[in-house]
Design an enzyme around this catalytic site. Structure first.
Site, PDB file in Angstrom:
ATOM      1  CG  ASP A 141      -2.019  -1.163   1.062  1.00 20.62           C
ATOM      2  OD1 ASP A 141      -2.198  -1.472  -0.040  1.00 20.62           O
ATOM      3  OD2 ASP A 141      -2.645  -1.251   2.107  1.00 20.62           O
ATOM      4  CD  GLU A 167      -0.951  -5.157 -10.415  1.00 16.07           C
ATOM      5  OE1 GLU A 167      -0.343  -6.466 -10.821  1.00 16.07           O
ATOM      6  OE2 GLU A 167      -1.760  -5.325  -9.168  1.00 16.07           O
TER       7      GLU A 167
END
Length: 251
Positions: A141, A167
């Site tokens: 994160d 992503e």
């Protein structure tokens, strides 16, 4: 369909209904000469306290109107906050896919009117699953957050930067031809190589670039960017690929 239980339009309707109700009462009083009858009655009963009741009623009506206006303002502010929240990615603070799709549609329509093309960058962090597996999701994160900062450093204020999913990220670049979009993509790649992502060490990205064609829709444009992104991955990752731009070897 509005996802929220109320909307600014609904609140305006409620306020309009209140105003129309008051206007209707006023017109009925005029139609039946109730004002004159009331005045006569008050003169015939000078000791009556009805005038105080009327004053209280008038004050109450003003208070309700003020309350309705205040509620409308507060609801508008809350609605704006909810909409902002609904269009933001929780982890990176960037726009989410919903807002990106809105930007794509808006820029496509604008391009049809003005004849000026725009471009999109579809970006995928290389080996992000390995980062999560090696360092954990909290570090993953943080990498996403840091990458979002990199994108903000290089993109223009008029560009829409969004997390497309997982992503993958997308940048919608208004009034930008292929060369300008490729230059932005190369700049992002270079800054990414120079950025410290400790403890994830070196983080790179593959980027696909596509520019709107005459017969494009938002979906077809993103699809062509995705094809270029796939080519960048096939070329060894940490690459920028456009439709007329071959990947260059990176050190």
């Amino acid at each position: 369909m509005n996802p929220w239980p109320f909307s600014a339009r609904r609140i305006r309707k409620e306020l309009t209904l209140i105003l129309l109700l008051n206007l209707g009462c006023y017109l009925l009083f005029i139609h039946w000469d109730l004002f004159e009858k009331l005045d006569v009655w008050l003169h015939q009963h000078p000791t009556s306290q009805l005038d105080e009741v009327l004053l209280l009623s008038f004050t109450l009506a003003l208070s309700m109107t003020w309350f309705a206006i205040r509620r409308l303002r507060e609801a508008r502010q809350l609605l704006k906050a909810l909409r902002r929240q609904a269009e933001r990615d929780d982890i990176t603070g960037l726009a989410n896919r919903r807002r990106a799709n809105q930007a794509l549609q808006r820029e496509t329509e604008r391009s049809c009117r003005s004849g000026r093309r725009y471009s999109v960058l579809l970006i995928d962090l290389d080996h992000f699953k390995h980062i999560n597996d090696s360092h954990g999701h909290l570090v993953g994160d943080k990498v996403l957050q840091r990458f979002g900062q990199v994108l903000r450093q290089r993109a223009r204020q008029l560009d829409t930067i969004a997390r497309w999913g997982g992503e993958e990220f997308i940048i919608v670049c208004p009034e930008t031809e292929q060369d300008g979009a490729l230059a932005l993509a190369e700049s992002i790649s270079q800054l990414l190589r120079e950025t410290d992502f400790d403890p994830a060490l070196r983080v790179t990205a593959s980027i696909g670039v596509a520019t709107l064609a005459d017969d494009d829709t938002p979906d077809s444009l993103v699809h062509r960017a995705d094809i270029c992104l796939y080519a960048a991955k096939q070329a060894g990752r940490d690459q920028v690929v456009g439709e007329n731009h071959s990947p260059a070897a990176q050190p």
